[in-house]
Design a protein around this motif. Structure first.
Motif, PDB file in Angstrom:
ATOM      1  N   HIS A 115      37.994  44.928  43.775  1.00  0.00           N
ATOM      2  CA  HIS A 115      37.040  44.729  44.869  1.00  0.00           C
ATOM      3  C   HIS A 115      35.834  43.899  44.432  1.00  0.00           C
ATOM      4  O   HIS A 115      35.180  43.267  45.269  1.00  0.00           O
ATOM      5  N   ALA A 116      35.552  43.869  43.128  1.00  0.00           N
ATOM      6  CA  ALA A 116      34.444  43.065  42.594  1.00  0.00           C
ATOM      7  C   ALA A 116      34.870  41.628  42.315  1.00  0.00           C
ATOM      8  O   ALA A 116      34.050  40.808  41.915  1.00  0.00           O
ATOM      9  N   GLY A 117      36.157  41.321  42.518  1.00  0.00           N
ATOM     10  CA  GLY A 117      36.637  39.959  42.329  1.00  0.00           C
ATOM     11  C   GLY A 117      37.257  39.660  40.983  1.00  0.00           C
ATOM     12  O   GLY A 117      37.573  38.507  40.675  1.00  0.00           O
ATOM     13  N   VAL A 118      37.467  40.676  40.161  1.00  0.00           N
ATOM     14  CA  VAL A 118      38.131  40.472  38.874  1.00  0.00           C
ATOM     15  C   VAL A 118      39.617  40.251  39.129  1.00  0.00           C
ATOM     16  O   VAL A 118      40.231  40.989  39.903  1.00  0.00           O
ATOM     17  N   THR A 119      40.180  39.221  38.501  1.00  0.00           N
ATOM     18  CA  THR A 119      41.611  38.955  38.679  1.00  0.00           C
ATOM     19  C   THR A 119      42.383  38.917  37.367  1.00  0.00           C
ATOM     20  O   THR A 119      43.613  38.974  37.379  1.00  0.00           O
ATOM     21  N   LEU A 120      41.706  38.825  36.221  1.00  0.00           N
ATOM     22  CA  LEU A 120      42.377  38.796  34.918  1.00  0.00           C
ATOM     23  C   LEU A 120      42.045  40.083  34.172  1.00  0.00           C
ATOM     24  O   LEU A 120      40.869  40.403  33.967  1.00  0.00           O
ATOM     25  N   TYR A 121      43.068  40.833  33.788  1.00  0.00           N
ATOM     26  CA  TYR A 121      42.915  42.122  33.118  1.00  0.00           C
ATOM     27  C   TYR A 121      43.644  42.067  31.786  1.00  0.00           C
ATOM     28  O   TYR A 121      44.819  41.701  31.740  1.00  0.00           O
ATOM     29  N   GLU A 122      42.961  42.460  30.716  1.00  0.00           N
ATOM     30  CA  GLU A 122      43.563  42.445  29.382  1.00  0.00           C
ATOM     31  C   GLU A 122      43.307  43.788  28.705  1.00  0.00           C
ATOM     32  O   GLU A 122      42.290  44.426  28.933  1.00  0.00           O
ATOM     33  N   LEU A 123      44.233  44.188  27.859  1.00  0.00           N
ATOM     34  CA  LEU A 123      44.053  45.384  27.052  1.00  0.00           C
ATOM     35  C   LEU A 123      45.014  45.351  25.880  1.00  0.00           C
ATOM     36  O   LEU A 123      45.964  44.574  25.857  1.00  0.00           O
ATOM     37  N   TYR A 124      44.729  46.191  24.917  1.00  0.00           N
ATOM     38  CA  TYR A 124      45.636  46.419  23.791  1.00  0.00           C
ATOM     39  C   TYR A 124      46.202  47.808  23.968  1.00  0.00           C
ATOM     40  O   TYR A 124      45.460  48.764  24.182  1.00  0.00           O
ATOM     41  N   ALA A 125      47.524  47.928  23.878  1.00  0.00           N
ATOM     42  CA  ALA A 125      48.176  49.207  24.125  1.00  0.00           C
ATOM     43  C   ALA A 125      48.903  49.681  22.881  1.00  0.00           C
ATOM     44  O   ALA A 125      49.577  48.902  22.211  1.00  0.00           O
ATOM     45  N   SER A 126      48.767  50.959  22.596  1.00  0.00           N
ATOM     46  CA  SER A 126      49.594  51.568  21.555  1.00  0.00           C
ATOM     47  C   SER A 126      50.987  51.791  22.143  1.00  0.00           C
ATOM     48  O   SER A 126      51.176  51.754  23.367  1.00  0.00           O
ATOM     49  N   ASP A 127      51.952  52.045  21.283  1.00  0.00           N
ATOM     50  CA  ASP A 127      53.306  52.315  21.778  1.00  0.00           C
ATOM     51  C   ASP A 127      53.316  53.503  22.734  1.00  0.00           C
ATOM     52  O   ASP A 127      54.002  53.493  23.745  1.00  0.00           O
ATOM     53  N   GLY A 128      52.509  54.508  22.439  1.00  0.00           N
ATOM     54  CA  GLY A 128      52.469  55.702  23.278  1.00  0.00           C
ATOM     55  C   GLY A 128      51.817  55.496  24.629  1.00  0.00           C
ATOM     56  O   GLY A 128      52.163  56.168  25.595  1.00  0.00           O
ATOM     57  N   SER A 129      50.874  54.539  24.705  1.00  0.00           N
ATOM     58  CA  SER A 129      50.176  54.333  25.979  1.00  0.00           C
ATOM     59  C   SER A 129      50.775  53.204  26.817  1.00  0.00           C
ATOM     60  O   SER A 129      50.438  53.072  27.993  1.00  0.00           O
ATOM     61  N   ALA A 130      51.652  52.402  26.249  1.00  0.00           N
ATOM     62  CA  ALA A 130      52.227  51.270  26.980  1.00  0.00           C
ATOM     63  C   ALA A 130      52.882  51.673  28.307  1.00  0.00           C
ATOM     64  O   ALA A 130      52.680  50.986  29.315  1.00  0.00           O
ATOM     65  N   MET A 145      47.146  36.879  20.642  1.00  0.00           N
ATOM     66  CA  MET A 145      46.830  37.015  19.225  1.00  0.00           C
ATOM     67  C   MET A 145      45.384  37.475  19.101  1.00  0.00           C
ATOM     68  O   MET A 145      44.596  37.301  20.021  1.00  0.00           O
ATOM     69  N   GLN A 146      45.024  38.044  17.964  1.00  0.00           N
ATOM     70  CA  GLN A 146      43.649  38.455  17.748  1.00  0.00           C
ATOM     71  C   GLN A 146      43.271  38.267  16.293  1.00  0.00           C
ATOM     72  O   GLN A 146      44.125  38.170  15.417  1.00  0.00           O
ATOM     73  N   MET A 147      41.967  38.222  16.054  1.00  0.00           N
ATOM     74  CA  MET A 147      41.445  38.074  14.707  1.00  0.00           C
ATOM     75  C   MET A 147      40.052  38.685  14.686  1.00  0.00           C
ATOM     76  O   MET A 147      39.329  38.643  15.678  1.00  0.00           O
ATOM     77  N   THR A 148      39.673  39.253  13.573  1.00  0.00           N
ATOM     78  CA  THR A 148      38.315  39.732  13.352  1.00  0.00           C
ATOM     79  C   THR A 148      37.737  38.935  12.203  1.00  0.00           C
ATOM     80  O   THR A 148      38.364  38.819  11.156  1.00  0.00           O
ATOM     81  N   ARG A 149      36.555  38.356  12.402  1.00  0.00           N
ATOM     82  CA  ARG A 149      35.891  37.588  11.349  1.00  0.00           C
ATOM     83  C   ARG A 149      34.497  38.143  11.153  1.00  0.00           C
ATOM     84  O   ARG A 149      33.756  38.332  12.109  1.00  0.00           O
ATOM     85  N   PHE A 150      34.156  38.395   9.918  1.00  0.00           N
ATOM     86  CA  PHE A 150      32.819  38.848   9.565  1.00  0.00           C
ATOM     87  C   PHE A 150      32.078  37.686   8.935  1.00  0.00           C
ATOM     88  O   PHE A 150      32.665  36.901   8.192  1.00  0.00           O
ATOM     89  N   PRO A 151      30.771  37.552   9.206  1.00  0.00           N
ATOM     90  CA  PRO A 151      30.006  36.470   8.613  1.00  0.00           C
ATOM     91  C   PRO A 151      30.030  36.576   7.082  1.00  0.00           C
ATOM     92  O   PRO A 151      29.944  37.657   6.532  1.00  0.00           O
ATOM     93  N   VAL A 152      30.169  35.435   6.450  1.00  0.00           N
ATOM     94  CA  VAL A 152      30.157  35.390   4.994  1.00  0.00           C
ATOM     95  C   VAL A 152      28.713  35.151   4.566  1.00  0.00           C
ATOM     96  O   VAL A 152      28.051  34.239   5.050  1.00  0.00           O
ATOM     97  N   ALA A 153      28.234  36.004   3.676  1.00  0.00           N
ATOM     98  CA  ALA A 153      26.857  35.857   3.177  1.00  0.00           C
ATOM     99  C   ALA A 153      26.785  34.600   2.294  1.00  0.00           C
ATOM    100  O   ALA A 153      27.597  34.405   1.401  1.00  0.00           O
ATOM    101  N   VAL A 154      25.820  33.757   2.591  1.00  0.00           N
ATOM    102  CA  VAL A 154      25.596  32.565   1.800  1.00  0.00           C
ATOM    103  C   VAL A 154      24.571  32.888   0.729  1.00  0.00           C
ATOM    104  O   VAL A 154      23.541  33.521   1.010  1.00  0.00           O
ATOM    105  N   GLU A 155      24.862  32.502  -0.514  1.00  0.00           N
ATOM    106  CA  GLU A 155      23.955  32.802  -1.616  1.00  0.00           C
ATOM    107  C   GLU A 155      22.553  32.301  -1.310  1.00  0.00           C
ATOM    108  O   GLU A 155      22.375  31.166  -0.889  1.00  0.00           O
TER     109      GLU A 155
END
Length: 159
Positions: A115-130, A145-155
């Motif tokens: 009702h708010a106009g959202v049309t694209l829905y995404e989620l990550y599902a475990s095998d049990g919740s699929a 696909m997904q990736m997690t990147r943490f900032p690298v500390a610069v000396e």
């Protein structure tokens, strides 16, 4: 069955607890629970990007939550308002499972977002919740696909 209701900022701590205890691979410590609850409370306010439906536990607190984080995407024929949501947490306290609470809360959230106009829905599902998500119309996407990147500390740079 209790009716799902739209969450308010006052529900943020319980939503953070349910997520921590039932979704995350390691529960959050107290400091992280407080940080999550504080941020979520702000995001659940009018104009915030978080939407959630919850089911109250008859013994106090929440039995279930379904939380989505709305974000903008470029409009296209399939996304005319340019709104998408990532379903961030669907969790039920173990004492309240197998009663349909999660499905009811998620269905209410999806209706609210539609009702708010959202049309694209995404989620990550475990095998049990699929199966739950598939019953509400979600389909697996092998291209996601997904990736997690943490900032690298610069000396010499403390940031």
């Amino acid at each position: 069955m209790p009716e799902p209701r739209l969450a308010t900022p006052a529900d943020a701590a319980e939503i953070a607890r349910l997520r921590s205890e039932n979704i995350l691979s390691e529960p959050l410590d107290e400091a992280w629970l407080i940080a999550c609850a504080n941020q979520l409370a702000l995001r659940l306010q009018d104009g915030g990007d978080a939407r959630a439906y919850v089911v109250d536990s008859p013994t106090g607190g929440l039995a279930t939550c379904a939380l989505g984080l709305v974000h903008a995407v470029l409009p296209a024929p399939k996304y005319p308002k340019g709104l998408a949501v990532r379903i961030h947490a669907v969790a039920t306290d173990p004492a309240h499972r197998r009663r349909g609470y999660a499905k009811a809360a998620l269905a209410a959230l999806l209706d609210h977002l539609e009702h708010a106009g959202v049309t694209l829905y995404e989620l990550y599902a475990s095998d049990g919740s699929a199966p739950l998500y598939e019953s509400l119309g979600f389909a697996a996407d092998p291209a996601l696909m997904q990736m997690t990147r943490f900032p690298v500390a610069v000396e010499g740079n403390a940031s």
